[in-house]
Scaffold this active site. Structure first.
Site, PDB file in Angstrom:
ATOM      1  N   ARG A  56       8.794  18.859 -24.188  1.00 21.17           N
ATOM      2  CA  ARG A  56       9.760  18.087 -23.417  1.00 21.17           C
ATOM      3  C   ARG A  56      10.308  16.923 -24.254  1.00 21.17           C
ATOM      4  O   ARG A  56      11.480  16.606 -24.173  1.00 21.17           O
ATOM      5  CB  ARG A  56       9.084  17.557 -22.150  1.00 21.17           C
ATOM      6  N   SER A 100      12.504  14.907 -15.050  1.00 22.18           N
ATOM      7  CA  SER A 100      11.180  14.872 -14.423  1.00 22.18           C
ATOM      8  C   SER A 100      11.366  14.890 -12.913  1.00 22.18           C
ATOM      9  O   SER A 100      12.484  14.955 -12.419  1.00 22.18           O
ATOM     10  CB  SER A 100      10.389  13.656 -14.897  1.00 22.18           C
ATOM     11  N   TYR A 114       8.201  28.054 -14.155  1.00 24.28           N
ATOM     12  CA  TYR A 114       8.659  27.533 -12.864  1.00 24.28           C
ATOM     13  C   TYR A 114      10.164  27.320 -12.769  1.00 24.28           C
ATOM     14  O   TYR A 114      10.652  26.897 -11.726  1.00 24.28           O
ATOM     15  CB  TYR A 114       7.912  26.259 -12.468  1.00 24.28           C
ATOM     16  N   ASP A 146     -10.956  46.508 -24.437  1.00 24.03           N
ATOM     17  CA  ASP A 146     -10.702  45.498 -25.470  1.00 24.03           C
ATOM     18  C   ASP A 146     -10.801  46.122 -26.842  1.00 24.03           C
ATOM     19  O   ASP A 146     -10.074  45.771 -27.765  1.00 24.03           O
ATOM     20  CB  ASP A 146     -11.730  44.363 -25.372  1.00 24.03           C
ATOM     21  N   CYS A 198     -25.464  -4.819 -29.619  1.00 27.15           N
ATOM     22  CA  CYS A 198     -26.744  -5.033 -30.267  1.00 27.15           C
ATOM     23  C   CYS A 198     -26.432  -5.312 -31.733  1.00 27.15           C
ATOM     24  O   CYS A 198     -25.833  -4.479 -32.406  1.00 27.15           O
ATOM     25  CB  CYS A 198     -27.619  -3.785 -30.148  1.00 27.15           C
ATOM     26  N   ASP A 253      -0.901  20.808 -13.775  1.00 23.50           N
ATOM     27  CA  ASP A 253      -1.231  19.606 -14.530  1.00 23.50           C
ATOM     28  C   ASP A 253      -1.426  19.968 -16.003  1.00 23.50           C
ATOM     29  O   ASP A 253      -2.532  20.021 -16.510  1.00 23.50           O
ATOM     30  CB  ASP A 253      -2.509  18.992 -13.948  1.00 23.50           C
TER      31      ASP A 253
HETATM   32  S1  IVH Z   1      10.288  21.521 -11.937  1.00 25.59           S
HETATM   33  C1  IVH Z   1      13.773  18.958 -12.632  1.00 25.59           C
HETATM   34  N1  IVH Z   1       8.096  22.659 -11.096  1.00 25.59           N
HETATM   35  O1  IVH Z   1       6.106  18.140 -13.711  1.00 25.59           O
HETATM   36  C2  IVH Z   1      12.602  19.736 -12.309  1.00 25.59           C
HETATM   37  N2  IVH Z   1       7.893  20.912 -12.678  1.00 25.59           N
HETATM   38  O2  IVH Z   1       7.592  15.454 -13.388  1.00 25.59           O
HETATM   39  C3  IVH Z   1      11.485  19.480 -13.214  1.00 25.59           C
HETATM   40  N3  IVH Z   1       5.602  20.435 -13.377  1.00 25.59           N
HETATM   41  O3  IVH Z   1       7.622  17.819 -16.801  1.00 25.59           O
HETATM   42  C4  IVH Z   1      10.552  20.538 -13.364  1.00 25.59           C
HETATM   43  N4  IVH Z   1       4.635  21.976 -12.127  1.00 25.59           N
HETATM   44  O4  IVH Z   1       6.007  19.711 -16.613  1.00 25.59           O
HETATM   45  C5  IVH Z   1       8.614  21.718 -11.894  1.00 25.59           C
HETATM   46  N5  IVH Z   1       6.241  23.780 -10.268  1.00 25.59           N
HETATM   47  C6  IVH Z   1       6.764  22.857 -11.074  1.00 25.59           C
HETATM   48  C7  IVH Z   1       5.961  22.038 -11.900  1.00 25.59           C
HETATM   49  C8  IVH Z   1       6.573  21.072 -12.694  1.00 25.59           C
HETATM   50  C9  IVH Z   1       4.448  21.015 -13.017  1.00 25.59           C
HETATM   51  C10 IVH Z   1       5.705  19.324 -14.339  1.00 25.59           C
HETATM   52  C11 IVH Z   1       6.712  19.563 -15.416  1.00 25.59           C
HETATM   53  C12 IVH Z   1       7.558  18.345 -15.511  1.00 25.59           C
HETATM   54  C13 IVH Z   1       6.894  17.386 -14.594  1.00 25.59           C
HETATM   55  C14 IVH Z   1       7.991  16.684 -13.834  1.00 25.59           C
END
Ligand code: IVH
Length: 676
Positions: free
Chosen positions: A139, A87, A227, A38, A430, A120
């Site tokens: 987003r 989503s 992802y 470091d 109170c 999460d």
């Molecule tokens: S794929 C169309 N992969 O979940 C595909 N999303 O409800 C959408 N999330 O806003 C994303 N882990 O922030 C995907 N392995 C993962 C994920 C992931 C978490 C979240 C993402 C998105 C929400 C979708």
């Protein structure tokens, strides 16, 4: 001896250092295989910082030095997403996942699925042009997001430059999150300072990404996992393949060896992955709330297409909230600053969702009655997204014989005053506002907290000490404190810390009226409402004399808030405190452009402020300059009289001041000027 480089040599050295630092950064944060200590890393960083300070023109927006936070961002512009951010459709049963897999297999034949963790955290879109990070968007509503690039640059696992030969333009998507350890450390730190603790890592991450100062973001140690990938020309036709390619370019991606990502072409294989993570998720250092199953083939994804907001080629399986039974040992009644008395269950410690749970919220008297709680009961505790678990049920069959029922008290547990309950409200209060010790100290803690009067050096413990020593009984007493009195408190109250408190109290007189109104702690008047009211009404005198009907005319103010404001000013004690605060110099009116300066010590001077100060907030120091007849300017020019520099003043500004020969003074010298 330091040798000086000419511009060309400096450019070469800056380039070399940047590359090396990014490589070591990647080895540390992405690969977890550091090659240097470091300290060596810090030395290189210091050298780069010094060179960039000397040659501001050579500092790139993606320099590794930006990882510790660049300039303050004023707002986040909204930018349209090139590819909408969809989503996922959620399911809570394994049968639904099974149906999803079977439906696709029936129609399209046996095919490969990629299984991933559902992180999460907060979704992020990262755009790279010619391998350089150019934009980080939230987003937002899926169509447009907010540009938080400066904050994103502070996340160490996000590469600023990519390796290899990525497409000229690409968008990597992933999740930004805060690890459990970092979250707990942050909350411990906040608790120590008497600040409110954050509820969970996810909300904390979201809040952190919206901070205006990237330096603060850098200190929160956020992480990232990628992802998905978008590009005109994808490197492979497989979800899994693209993620692995992202890793090769330098992104942090889920590790197949730890089974953060896996593939299967049978329902059994997918179910096994879900079962594995349902068991193992609590041992992870990051929060996940489920598993995502995606069709691996990109052409098949395209064929399957989209629903309105989510793709047909993916499904999220969400884990159920974890529940456990444990014994109710007792119930404590906690008195808050507004006098609300909240029951808290004391439990036989139980492991739940990765932490040991010893206490749970029971909300209010109705909840006690509804659960028919008895001491010694076996109660079911549940932990959802929140940090504080709750009691959801009682196992009546296992109630011990002769168990005593839990009663909500009729009197305040701290001061003995009979409790009251307003119609339509679930809470008991109170009413002994000015005589009930926990209400008094918590009100003072609220008053000094960061979003209120922002008095550094004071927090939960120090306030308690001041109260028990008889030095402060209410917020107005703070302004009568003398340093001698603090020094007399003995150990831990040294010259420096007590001076900080006294200076902080003095500086709080410049805190704008809207924050003062919030600081007063009028029940139901939170930060946002206080701002609305302050802007609509303009001054405390105006507010104190408004009838309820007039109050209801202010946006955001309803019956409950209006009544609470009337009650506040109806109380003689509160009116006296407001008068004393006013006499001490606390802002009791919104400042307008024609507010008259209080001295003319800075008359005719144009002053630039930069960095972070110990005894002033940014708004506070600007206000102080104007109060003393000076003018505040945002940028350094030939007209600048001097710069007041706090900690971490930006290197570009420092260089500019040097170039133009503008004097730079520190906070202490500035104080001497105005207090002379
Ligand atoms: S794929 C169309 N992969 O979940 C595909 N999303 O409800 C959408 N999330 O806003 C994303 N882990 O922030 C995907 N392995 C993962 C994920 C992931 C978490 C979240 C993402 C998105 C929400 C979708």
């Amino acid at each position: 001896m330091e040798k000086t480089l000419d511009k060309k040599e400096a450019a070469r050295r800056i380039h070399q250092l940047s590359e090396d630092l990014e490589r070591h950064n990647r080895l540390y944060y992405v690969e977890a295989k550091p090659e240097i200590s470091d300290q060596e890393f810090d030395f290189m960083m210091k050298e780069l910082e010094a060179l960039e300070k000397q040659w501001p023109g050579l500092a790139s927006a993606n320099s590794p030095t930006k990882r510790v936070g660049g300039d303050i961002t004023r707002e986040f512009p909204t930018v349209a997403h090139r590819w909408p951010m969809l989503s996922l459709s959620n399911s809570y049963s394994r049968e639904e996942v099974q149906e999803f897999v079977e439906r696709i297999t029936r129609a399209h034949g046996r095919t490969l699925f990629t299984m991933e963790l559902k992180y999460d955290g907060v979704a992020i879109s990262l755009t790279y042009r010619n391998g350089e990070l150019v934009q980080g968007l939230t987003r937002g509503d899926g169509e447009k997001g907010e540009d938080i690039t400066a904050n994103v640059r502070t996340v160490r696992s996000i590469p600023l430059r990519l390796h290899g030969n990525p497409p000229a333009e690409l968008e990597a998507r992933g999740e930004i999150l805060m690890g459990r350890k970092e979250f707990e450390a942050l909350n411990r730190q906040r608790e120590g300072k008497g600040e409110d603790v954050f509820a969970n890592p996810r909300n904390t991450t979201a809040g952190t990404l919206k901070l205006q100062d990237p330096k603060l973001v850098a200190k929160r140690h956020l992480q990232n996992f990628i992802y998905s990938l978008n590009a005109g020309d994808l490197p492979t036709q497989s979800q899994y393949g693209n993620i692995m390619q992202c890793h090769a370019w330098g992104f942090r991606t889920p590790d197949p060896q730890r089974r953060f990502i896996a593939q299967a072409d049978t329902v059994e294989g997918i179910m096994e992955f879900i079962a594995h993570w349902d068991r193992e998720r609590h041992h992870l250092e990051i929060g996940i709330d489920g598993v995502v199953v995606k069709v691996d083939s990109i052409p098949l994804q395209e064929e399957l297409g989209l629903r309105a907001k989510s793709p047909r080629w993916a499904i999220a399986y969400k884990f159920p909230a974890e529940q456990k039974f444990t014994k109710l040992l007792g119930v404590e009644f906690f008195v808050g600053r507004t006098g609300a008395v909240t029951p808290v269950a004391v439990l036989d410690p139980v492991e739940l969702a990765g932490t040991t749970v010893k206490r749970a919220s029971i909300h209010n008297a109705d909840q006690i009655a509804k659960l028919d709680l008895h001491f010694g009961d076996l109660v079911q505790v549940e932990k959802g997204g929140e940090i504080i678990p709750k009691i959801t049920a009682v196992d009546l069959a296992r109630r011990p014989a002769h168990a005593r029922p839990v009663h909500y008290p009729a009197h305040c547990p701290a001061c003995g005053t009979p409790l009251v309950r307003d119609e339509d409200e679930a809470q008991h209060y109170c009413p002994n506002e000015h005589g009930c010790p926990p209400q008094i100290t918590r009100r003072i803690e609220h008053f000094v907290s960061r979003k209120a009067m922002d008095i550094g050096g004071l927090g939960g413990e120090t306030v308690e000490t001041l109260f028990h020593a008889g030095l402060v009984h209410n917020v107005a007493d703070l302004y009568d404190l003398k340093q001698e009195q603090l020094l007399a408190l003995g150990k831990g109250w040294g010259e420096r810390s007590t001076q900080l408190i006294i200076d902080g109290i003095a500086a709080s007189k410049a805190i704008p009226f809207e924050q003062v109104l919030f600081a007063l702690g009028i029940r139901h008047v939170g930060e946002v409402v206080a701002k609305k009211i302050a802007r609509a009404v303009g001054s405390i005198d105006q507010l104190a004399h408004m009838a309820k009907e007039e109050l209801l005319g202010i946006g955001e103010v309803g019956e409950v808030i209006a009544t609470s404001i009337r009650d506040f000013f109806g109380a003689e004690g509160n009116r006296r405190i407001v008068e004393r605060l006013r006499a001490a110099g606390v802002q009791m009116a919104a400042t307008t452009a024609h507010r008259r300066p209080q001295t003319d010590r800075l008359k005719g001077l144009t002053i630039v402020v930069s960095g972070v100060f110990e005894t002033f907030t940014r708004d506070g120091i600007k206000q102080t300059i104007e109060d003393n007849g000076g003018k505040v300017s945002g940028s350094i020019s030939g007209k600048t009289s001097f710069v007041v520099a706090g900690a971490d003043m930006g290197p570009a500004k420092l260089a500019k001041a040097g170039e133009l020969g503008v004097k730079v003074i520190d906070e202490a010298e500035f104080r001497r000027m105005i207090e002379a």
